[in-house]
Write an enzyme that holds these catalytic residues in place. Structure first.
Site, PDB file in Angstrom:
ATOM      1  N   HIS A 133       0.840  -1.201   0.000  1.00 22.33           N
ATOM      2  CA  HIS A 133       0.000   0.000   0.000  1.00 22.33           C
ATOM      3  C   HIS A 133       0.877   1.253   0.000  1.00 22.33           C
ATOM      4  CE1 HIS A 133      -4.163  -1.639   1.385  1.00 22.33           C
ATOM      5  NE2 HIS A 133      -3.592  -2.406   0.487  1.00 22.33           N
TER       6      HIS A 133
ATOM      7  N   PRO B 274      -4.395   0.301  18.723  1.00 22.79           N
ATOM      8  CA  PRO B 274      -4.146  -0.177  17.357  1.00 22.79           C
ATOM      9  C   PRO B 274      -4.227   0.894  16.270  1.00 22.79           C
ATOM     10  CG  PRO B 274      -6.334  -0.820  18.080  1.00 22.79           C
ATOM     11  CD  PRO B 274      -5.666  -0.206  19.271  1.00 22.79           C
TER      12      PRO B 274
ATOM     13  N   LYS C  85       0.903  -0.200  14.997  1.00 21.58           N
ATOM     14  CA  LYS C  85       2.303  -0.293  15.426  1.00 21.58           C
ATOM     15  C   LYS C  85       2.638  -1.523  16.263  1.00 21.58           C
ATOM     16  CE  LYS C  85       4.128   3.053  13.410  1.00 21.58           C
ATOM     17  NZ  LYS C  85       3.810   2.366  12.152  1.00 21.58           N
TER      18      LYS C  85
ATOM     19  N   TYR D 279       3.891   6.416  10.218  1.00 25.66           N
ATOM     20  CA  TYR D 279       3.075   5.269   9.820  1.00 25.66           C
ATOM     21  C   TYR D 279       3.931   4.214   9.107  1.00 25.66           C
ATOM     22  CZ  TYR D 279      -1.195   2.736   8.675  1.00 25.66           C
ATOM     23  OH  TYR D 279      -2.166   1.763   8.589  1.00 25.66           O
TER      24      TYR D 279
END
Ligand code: PHB
Length: 393
Positions: free
Chosen positions: A76, A296, A300, A388
């Site tokens: 992604h 969540p 991570k 992220y």
């Protein structure tokens, strides 16, 4: 399998942390035994998160277990943040040059167990009453019982990879341990269904009715979450109510294309932030959820377990290959430096996106301003993206 009474590294827990550590050590010629309280079926069926940082993928490669991951994992390039009637795309590749891979933790665990057993490395399932002894000596020992028989395993080092509820953390002297934590006044209701995902990328949605997340496991399997009350019972959430709620919360412009279907798994989990320090004492080292929990929202948890294992593995290899214990001594500080940043990001994502405060309150207004800023600032988007995709090890 004959029972062993001596190993280099005794590992408690056959979750991703313990299994990855065992495989990495094995690849580099260090011997270990894994003790796991549950059955193999139980461990392989646990449904957990599904987003891997590039650094985690690299470690799985090093461990020789990335073949199916590369075949079936979905790369992604970004995620979407839906809030205040807008959808904002955070383009990881453009902002950081990096991507993430969507591949379930359940699959990671299966691949690691298969590789471990194929390599002949021991995993003792259903090990009862595991206890850690003599961690302040250079011969720590694990005692346990399997099929009614008492056993003992003498080690050079012990790795506590046995999760939040395990015995690893409480085996560090209470007088040395410090914990900080934060519980959040809501939970996540998760649903897994064999329907195509509603979008090519994950959608994190902040909505007046509460947070929602559209995620996936494959092109034919979707994973969704909705923010729910801490006391909500699963019986109060029949599938139809979850799908209705998802449509409302994800339904900013353009409305995602949600295909509904029967749930194959449904569960409610509380959210918490938790860190216990130090992550080591004597010859006992903690990794993963044994030492820290993240909510969540930042995806991570598994990735932090992987970076702990990376640091611990490097430290053990320096000990065995060079007789150098500097990295072992520094392990807790090294791992925690990364843990705290992931804690910060997970807490920030959680408070940014969940409904926590009444509409019109100062806090709700700050949340709105933060989201507006994120939408308008490339610097803010880059900060989100680089956390992220994962900070460097
Ligand atoms: C999941 O797919 O289970 C998932 C994805 C992203 C998150 C949390 C969970 O932030």
């Amino acid at each position: 399998m004959a029972s062993r009474d001596r190993t280099q590294v005794g590992i408690i827990g056959a979750g991703p942390a313990g299994l990855l550590l065992a495989r990495l050590l094995e690849v580099h010629g260090v011997d270990s035994v894994i003790l796991e309280a549950r059955t193999r079926d139980y461990v392989e069926a646990r449904i957990r998160a599904g987003v891997l940082e590039q650094g985690t993928v690299d470690l799985l490669e090093e461990a020789g277990v990335a073949e199916r991951l590369h075949r079936e994992g979905l790369v992604h390039d970004g995620v979407e943040i839906a809030a205040n009637g807008r959808r904002l795309r955070i383009d990881f590749r453009e902002l950081t040059g990096k991507t993430v891979t969507v591949y379930g933790q359940t699959e990671v665990t299966r691949d690691l167990i298969a590789a471990r057993l194929a390599g002949g490395g021991p995993i003792v399932f259903e090990a009862d009453d595991v206890a850690i002894h003599d961690i302040e000596t250079d011969r720590p020992r694990l005692s346990y019982r399997v099929a009614g028989e008492d056993r003992s395993l003498v080690c050079d080092f012990v790795a506590g990879c046995d999760g939040f509820h395990g015995i690893g953390r409480p085996s560090l002297p209470a007088s040395l341990r410090r914990t900080v934590d934060r519980t959040y006044p809501f939970g996540w209701l998760g649903i897994l269904a064999d329907v195509p995902p509603c979008s090519d990328e994950l959608i994190y949605a902040s909505h007046p009715r509460g947070f929602a997340l559209a995620s996936m496991r494959s092109p034919t399997r979707s994973r969704y979450y909705v923010q729910c009350g801490l006391d909500d019972k699963i019986e109060a959430w029949p599938d139809a109510r979850i799908w209705d709620e998802l449509r409302l919360r994800l339904g900013s412009e353009p409305a995602p294309d949600i295909t509904t279907g029967p749930s194959i798994e449904k569960s409610i989990a509380p959210l918490r932030s938790f860190v216990s320090t130090p992550m080591q004492h004597g010859r006992l080292f903690l990794a993963g959820d044994a030492a820290h929990i993240v909510p969540p929202t930042g995806a991570k948890g598994l990735n932090l377990a992987a970076s702990d294992v990376h640091y611990l593995c490097r430290a053990l290899l320096a000990h065995y290959a060079k007789g150098n214990d500097d990295k072992l001594r520094a392990y807790s500080d090294t791992a925690l430096a990364r843990v705290w940043k992931a804690e910060r990001f997970s807490w920030w994502m959680t408070t940014l996106l969940h409904r926590l405060h009444p509409e019109g309150s100062f806090e709700a207004q700050m949340q709105r301003a933060e989201l507006d800023y994120l939408a308008s600032s490339r610097a803010a988007q880059t900060a989100l993206a680089e956390n992220y995709v994962g900070l460097p090890f």
